[in-house]
Design a protein around this motif. Structure first.
Motif, PDB file in Angstrom:
ATOM      1  N   GLU A  51       0.844  -1.201   0.000  1.00  0.00           N
ATOM      2  CA  GLU A  51       0.000   0.000   0.000  1.00  0.00           C
ATOM      3  C   GLU A  51       0.870   1.238   0.000  1.00  0.00           C
ATOM      4  N   GLY A  52       0.444   2.221  -0.774  1.00  0.00           N
ATOM      5  CA  GLY A  52       1.195   3.462  -0.819  1.00  0.00           C
ATOM      6  C   GLY A  52       0.652   4.365  -1.906  1.00  0.00           C
ATOM      7  N   ASP A  53       1.081   5.610  -1.884  1.00  0.00           N
ATOM      8  CA  ASP A  53       0.617   6.624  -2.823  1.00  0.00           C
ATOM      9  C   ASP A  53       1.780   7.030  -3.730  1.00  0.00           C
ATOM     10  N   ILE A  54       1.483   7.225  -5.013  1.00  0.00           N
ATOM     11  CA  ILE A  54       2.568   7.568  -5.949  1.00  0.00           C
ATOM     12  C   ILE A  54       3.179   8.941  -5.684  1.00  0.00           C
ATOM     13  N   ARG A  55       2.526   9.752  -4.855  1.00  0.00           N
ATOM     14  CA  ARG A  55       3.120  11.059  -4.521  1.00  0.00           C
ATOM     15  C   ARG A  55       4.054  10.955  -3.313  1.00  0.00           C
ATOM     16  N   ASP A  56       4.149   9.770  -2.705  1.00  0.00           N
ATOM     17  CA  ASP A  56       4.942   9.565  -1.486  1.00  0.00           C
ATOM     18  C   ASP A  56       6.287   8.955  -1.871  1.00  0.00           C
ATOM     19  N   ARG A  57       7.273   9.823  -2.082  1.00  0.00           N
ATOM     20  CA  ARG A  57       8.559   9.379  -2.605  1.00  0.00           C
ATOM     21  C   ARG A  57       9.256   8.396  -1.651  1.00  0.00           C
ATOM     22  N   ALA A  58       9.171   8.664  -0.339  1.00  0.00           N
ATOM     23  CA  ALA A  58       9.854   7.793   0.619  1.00  0.00           C
ATOM     24  C   ALA A  58       9.277   6.379   0.558  1.00  0.00           C
ATOM     25  N   ARG A  59       7.956   6.271   0.448  1.00  0.00           N
ATOM     26  CA  ARG A  59       7.307   4.958   0.375  1.00  0.00           C
ATOM     27  C   ARG A  59       7.693   4.248  -0.928  1.00  0.00           C
ATOM     28  N   LEU A  60       7.723   5.001  -2.040  1.00  0.00           N
ATOM     29  CA  LEU A  60       8.142   4.416  -3.320  1.00  0.00           C
ATOM     30  C   LEU A  60       9.569   3.876  -3.223  1.00  0.00           C
ATOM     31  N   ASP A  61      10.465   4.657  -2.644  1.00  0.00           N
ATOM     32  CA  ASP A  61      11.865   4.231  -2.522  1.00  0.00           C
ATOM     33  C   ASP A  61      11.972   2.932  -1.728  1.00  0.00           C
ATOM     34  N   GLU A  62      11.175   2.836  -0.654  1.00  0.00           N
ATOM     35  CA  GLU A  62      11.148   1.610   0.172  1.00  0.00           C
ATOM     36  C   GLU A  62      10.758   0.394  -0.668  1.00  0.00           C
ATOM     37  N   VAL A  63       9.694   0.561  -1.454  1.00  0.00           N
ATOM     38  CA  VAL A  63       9.167  -0.563  -2.243  1.00  0.00           C
ATOM     39  C   VAL A  63      10.152  -0.949  -3.351  1.00  0.00           C
ATOM     40  N   PHE A  64      10.752   0.044  -4.013  1.00  0.00           N
ATOM     41  CA  PHE A  64      11.757  -0.268  -5.044  1.00  0.00           C
ATOM     42  C   PHE A  64      12.961  -0.992  -4.432  1.00  0.00           C
ATOM     43  N   ALA A  65      13.393  -0.541  -3.243  1.00  0.00           N
ATOM     44  CA  ALA A  65      14.561  -1.174  -2.599  1.00  0.00           C
ATOM     45  C   ALA A  65      14.242  -2.609  -2.187  1.00  0.00           C
ATOM     46  N   LYS A  66      13.014  -2.829  -1.714  1.00  0.00           N
ATOM     47  CA  LYS A  66      12.634  -4.166  -1.233  1.00  0.00           C
ATOM     48  C   LYS A  66      12.496  -5.157  -2.390  1.00  0.00           C
ATOM     49  N   HIS A  67      11.861  -4.745  -3.491  1.00  0.00           N
ATOM     50  CA  HIS A  67      11.498  -5.707  -4.548  1.00  0.00           C
ATOM     51  C   HIS A  67      12.418  -5.690  -5.763  1.00  0.00           C
ATOM     52  N   LYS A  68      13.120  -4.552  -5.977  1.00  0.00           N
ATOM     53  CA  LYS A  68      14.017  -4.427  -7.134  1.00  0.00           C
ATOM     54  C   LYS A  68      13.359  -4.889  -8.440  1.00  0.00           C
ATOM     55  N   PRO A  69      12.254  -4.224  -8.835  1.00  0.00           N
ATOM     56  CA  PRO A  69      11.547  -4.658 -10.046  1.00  0.00           C
ATOM     57  C   PRO A  69      12.364  -4.431 -11.318  1.00  0.00           C
ATOM     58  N   ASP A  70      12.121  -5.304 -12.301  1.00  0.00           N
ATOM     59  CA  ASP A  70      12.773  -5.165 -13.612  1.00  0.00           C
ATOM     60  C   ASP A  70      12.039  -4.172 -14.500  1.00  0.00           C
ATOM     61  N   ALA A  71      10.747  -3.982 -14.229  1.00  0.00           N
ATOM     62  CA  ALA A  71       9.922  -3.083 -15.051  1.00  0.00           C
ATOM     63  C   ALA A  71       8.807  -2.527 -14.177  1.00  0.00           C
ATOM     64  N   VAL A  72       8.258  -1.395 -14.628  1.00  0.00           N
ATOM     65  CA  VAL A  72       7.123  -0.768 -13.934  1.00  0.00           C
ATOM     66  C   VAL A  72       5.985  -0.599 -14.923  1.00  0.00           C
ATOM     67  N   LEU A  73       4.791  -0.969 -14.477  1.00  0.00           N
ATOM     68  CA  LEU A  73       3.555  -0.683 -15.231  1.00  0.00           C
ATOM     69  C   LEU A  73       2.787   0.354 -14.444  1.00  0.00           C
ATOM     70  N   HIS A  74       2.428   1.455 -15.087  1.00  0.00           N
ATOM     71  CA  HIS A  74       1.784   2.562 -14.349  1.00  0.00           C
ATOM     72  C   HIS A  74       0.326   2.746 -14.771  1.00  0.00           C
ATOM     73  N   PHE A  75      -0.586   2.317 -13.877  1.00  0.00           N
ATOM     74  CA  PHE A  75      -2.033   2.442 -14.108  1.00  0.00           C
ATOM     75  C   PHE A  75      -2.702   3.444 -13.169  1.00  0.00           C
ATOM     76  N   ALA A  76      -1.952   3.985 -12.195  1.00  0.00           N
ATOM     77  CA  ALA A  76      -2.601   4.706 -11.087  1.00  0.00           C
ATOM     78  C   ALA A  76      -2.939   6.135 -11.461  1.00  0.00           C
TER      79      ALA A  76
END
Length: 329
Positions: A51-76
């Motif tokens: 859970e998180g909001d795309i305007r919340d940079r700190a939360r986004l950074d946490e999720v990117f660091a945890k999962h290390k995705p190869d690609a992003v799909l943006h529907f939000a």
């Protein structure tokens, strides 16, 4: 070979959840990032929910660091054209500031592949139909303008920041998963097919048609309805394309076939076996006469071919709504 991870932003929503289903079927690991403002936690069935909001940079950074995705799909995104006229500030805040915040986080995390839900609303009023990707972009409402701004940023990031993207310009998404696991569930509902189906189910007082004096074969607007699973298929192909080294590209996603509102209502009456009252009223501000895709480029670039007919769309939507207790408001 390790499983490729895809961060699906807005993956608890209508198109996002169907795309997670197809990603999982094709061997990807979806991770859903959603604030659940318009999404539904029960739609997150393929991969975990962050859970998180795309305007919340700190939360986004946490999720990117945890999962290390190869690609992003943006529907939000906020998607309701009428609402964008009433409340443009919310649309710029979420659709522009949110998207740019997400993009900065993705770039800093080393992501090189980004698939963006765009819209035929970036074209504005059609000069010609069907419309191809070279059609001028002159959006006529804040919703279309917010998507156009993000497309321009993606082109610059592709040129100067090594982030490659596929911008998918949707026409009218419709239908549901044929097994009834996920479907179209918006609150409030503004899309024609769910509203007409609810009228056929007797859950609402008839259906309102905005304008029957357009220059079309029966006076009502023409739209290109595309099954949500065909859209999902195109998104997964877009991920394949980018991870294989594809360049930034914009692609229309539609069937190439236009359906008038009257034809749509007749098809829904036929599938449901339930005629329902229809009221004709004045035109709605910002509605284009005819929006139909030329989809040749998506076929050429992604090898994508829409599989489902209008009848498939209506039948799958009818099954979902008639079995579902998600009453449309």
């Amino acid at each position: 070979m390790s499983v490729k991870k895809v961060l699906v932003v807005g993956g608890a929503g209508y198109i996002g959840s169907h795309t997670c289903l197809v990603l999982a079927e094709r061997g990807y690991q979806p991770i859903v990032f959603d604030n659940l403002a318009n999404g539904h936690a029960e739609f997150v069935r393929w991969g975990e929910l962050e859970e998180g909001d795309i305007r919340d940079r700190a939360r986004l950074d946490e999720v990117f660091a945890k999962h290390k995705p190869d690609a992003v799909l943006h529907f939000a995104a906020l998607i309701e054209v009428g609402e964008s006229v009433k409340n443009p500030v919310a649309f710029y805040d979420n659709n522009v500031i949110g998207a740019l915040t997400l993009l900065s986080a993705a770039i800093d995390a080393g992501v090189k592949a980004f698939v963006f839900s765009s819209t035929c609303a970036t074209y504005g009023l059609p000069d010609r139909v069907p419309m191809d990707e070279t059609h001028k972009q002159a959006p006529i409402n804040p919703y279309g303008r917010t998507k156009f701004i993000v497309e321009q940023a993606l082109k610059d990031y592709g040129t100067y920041k090594d982030l490659k993207s596929v911008m998918l310009r949707y026409f009218n998404a419709a239908g549901a998963d044929f097994e009834g696991r996920v479907g179209e569930w918006h609150t409030p509902e503004t899309h024609a097919i769910p509203l007409a189906i609810e009228a056929a189910l007797g859950r609402r007082q008839g259906f309102k048609v905005f304008g029957d004096d357009y220059d079309t074969r029966d006076g009502t607007c023409v739209r290109d309805y595309i099954h949500v699973l065909d859209l999902a298929d195109a998104h997964v192909r877009a991920v394949d394309y980018l991870l294989a080294g594809g360049e930034t590209v914009e692609l229309n996603l539609g069937t190439g076939t236009g359906t008038t509102v009257k034809e749509l209502l007749a098809a829904i009456s036929a599938v449901s076996g339930n005629p329902f009252p229809v009221e004709y009223t004045g035109r709605r501000e910002g509605d284009s006469t005819s929006l139909v895709a030329n989809n040749d480029k998506a076929r050429a670039v992604l090898g994508w071919e829409p599989k489902y007919s209008l009848n498939d769309i209506i039948r799958s939507a009818w099954d979902w709504h008639s079995r579902s207790n998600h009453h449309v408001i």
